[in-house]
Design a protein around this motif. Structure first.
Motif, PDB file in Angstrom:
ATOM      1  N   ALA A   1      -4.401   6.984   3.090  1.00 29.82           N
ATOM      2  CA  ALA A   1      -3.228   7.758   2.649  1.00 29.82           C
ATOM      3  C   ALA A   1      -2.641   8.554   3.804  1.00 29.82           C
ATOM      4  O   ALA A   1      -1.416   8.606   3.980  1.00 29.82           O
ATOM      5  CB  ALA A   1      -3.625   8.689   1.502  1.00 29.82           C
TER       6      ALA A   1
ATOM      7  N   ALA B   1      -4.084   5.659  -6.323  1.00 29.12           N
ATOM      8  CA  ALA B   1      -3.546   4.429  -5.725  1.00 29.12           C
ATOM      9  C   ALA B   1      -4.644   3.459  -5.310  1.00 29.12           C
ATOM     10  O   ALA B   1      -4.352   2.380  -4.779  1.00 29.12           O
ATOM     11  CB  ALA B   1      -2.685   4.774  -4.518  1.00 29.12           C
TER      12      ALA B   1
ATOM     13  N   ALA C   1       1.936   6.155  -7.271  1.00 24.89           N
ATOM     14  CA  ALA C   1       0.856   7.003  -7.779  1.00 24.89           C
ATOM     15  C   ALA C   1       1.274   8.478  -7.751  1.00 24.89           C
ATOM     16  O   ALA C   1       1.012   9.234  -8.689  1.00 24.89           O
ATOM     17  CB  ALA C   1      -0.408   6.791  -6.964  1.00 24.89           C
TER      18      ALA C   1
ATOM     19  N   THR D   1       0.832  -1.198   0.000  1.00 22.78           N
ATOM     20  CA  THR D   1       0.000   0.000   0.000  1.00 22.78           C
ATOM     21  C   THR D   1       0.867   1.249   0.000  1.00 22.78           C
ATOM     22  O   THR D   1       0.613   2.203  -0.751  1.00 22.78           O
ATOM     23  CB  THR D   1      -0.927   0.012   1.235  1.00 22.78           C
ATOM     24  N   ARG D   2       1.879   1.260   0.826  1.00 24.19           N
ATOM     25  CA  ARG D   2       2.781   2.413   0.884  1.00 24.19           C
ATOM     26  C   ARG D   2       3.487   2.617  -0.449  1.00 24.19           C
ATOM     27  O   ARG D   2       3.606   3.736  -0.954  1.00 24.19           O
ATOM     28  CB  ARG D   2       3.800   2.204   2.010  1.00 24.19           C
ATOM     29  N   LYS D   3       3.939   1.513  -1.035  1.00 27.68           N
ATOM     30  CA  LYS D   3       4.623   1.577  -2.327  1.00 27.68           C
ATOM     31  C   LYS D   3       3.684   2.069  -3.419  1.00 27.68           C
ATOM     32  O   LYS D   3       4.075   2.846  -4.297  1.00 27.68           O
ATOM     33  CB  LYS D   3       5.182   0.195  -2.684  1.00 27.68           C
ATOM     34  N   ASP D   4       2.410   1.632  -3.371  1.00 30.78           N
ATOM     35  CA  ASP D   4       1.422   2.072  -4.358  1.00 30.78           C
ATOM     36  C   ASP D   4       1.179   3.577  -4.268  1.00 30.78           C
ATOM     37  O   ASP D   4       1.009   4.255  -5.292  1.00 30.78           O
ATOM     38  CB  ASP D   4       0.102   1.321  -4.156  1.00 30.78           C
ATOM     39  N   LEU D   5       1.143   4.108  -3.056  1.00 32.25           N
ATOM     40  CA  LEU D   5       0.958   5.546  -2.874  1.00 32.25           C
ATOM     41  C   LEU D   5       2.145   6.329  -3.449  1.00 32.25           C
ATOM     42  O   LEU D   5       1.961   7.356  -4.119  1.00 32.25           O
ATOM     43  CB  LEU D   5       0.784   5.870  -1.390  1.00 32.25           C
TER      44      LEU D   5
ATOM     45  N   VAL E   1      -3.787  11.581  -5.005  1.00 33.01           N
ATOM     46  CA  VAL E   1      -2.860  10.448  -4.956  1.00 33.01           C
ATOM     47  C   VAL E   1      -3.570   9.214  -4.421  1.00 33.01           C
ATOM     48  O   VAL E   1      -3.406   8.105  -4.955  1.00 33.01           O
ATOM     49  CB  VAL E   1      -1.636  10.783  -4.088  1.00 33.01           C
TER      50      VAL E   1
END
Length: 212
Positions: free
Chosen positions: A50, A43, A23, A16-20, A39
């Motif tokens: 977020a 994501a 994005a 999830t952190r990487k996706d944010l 963002v």
């Protein structure tokens, strides 16, 4: 030591952190500053999610700007026939060093946000405050020599190298020791080589890393 040994829930949090971050990097390519809400939407997570990972859009964008400059291990060693772990680790550290020192201002903002959140106990371990970018690079460098190290020795070497790779060593050289970048580069190159040699010189056992 690597992403592969994390528990499933921890894996999801890192994703999830990487996706944010990814994005944010995509939206920044449009030439404007996106909002945290934009963002989050890109994501595919909620605004509340977020904010759990990043306290502000500035903190997220600073990290996104750093993320795109971090060397990728697979790309760095593509076509590189070397199997010498000392040379490969030195090459990886040199690439990470360049990324860190070229992006010092953004990295300091990223570190500041992470330290403030950790000091305030915001995450309490529920969400990661930092992205682990250095371990995949270290593992790529050590890949040809992994069978020469025990599981314990391999994990210990990766952990020791992680203290030299990345942003913290930059802070030590710049702020604590007040040494210039050229000196930092020389000392770090010597240190990572010494660590690899020491690890390879340790007596082995019957369970080499990656065997079974």
């Amino acid at each position: 030591m690597s992403d592969g040994i994390r528990l499933p829930r921890a894996n999801q949090r890192y994703r999830t952190r990487k996706d944010l971050i990814a994005a944010a990097a995509r939206l920044m390519k449009g030439g404007r500053k996106p909002s945290l809400e934009e963002v989050a939407e890109a994501a595919l997570v909620s605004r509340a999610t977020a904010y759990r990972y990043f306290p502000s859009i500035d903190a997220l964008l600073a990290e996104a700007s750093v993320d795109v400059t971090v060397p990728d291990g697979e790309a760095l060693f593509a076509g590189d026939p070397s199997v010498d772990p000392e040379e490969r680790v030195a090459k990886a550290e040199a690439a990470m060093h360049r990324s860190v020192f070229d992006n010092e201002a953004a990295i300091r903002l990223m570190l500041s946000a992470a330290l403030v959140r950790a000091a305030a106990g915001v995450s309490n371990g529920s969400v990661p405050t930092r992205q682990n970018r250095r371990t995949p690079l270290i593992e790529a460098a050590l890949a040809p020599a992994r069978g020469r190290l025990t599981e314990e020795g391999y994990a210990r070497l990766c952990a020791a190298l992680a203290m030299i790779f990345g942003s913290e060593s930059m802070v030590v050289f710049r702020d604590v020791l007040q040494l210039d970048e050229a000196t930092a580069r020389t000392v770090k190159s010597w240190a990572v080589r010494a660590l690899v040699r020491a690890a390879l010189a340790e007596p082995g056992d019957d369970r080499p890393a990656g065997a079974g």
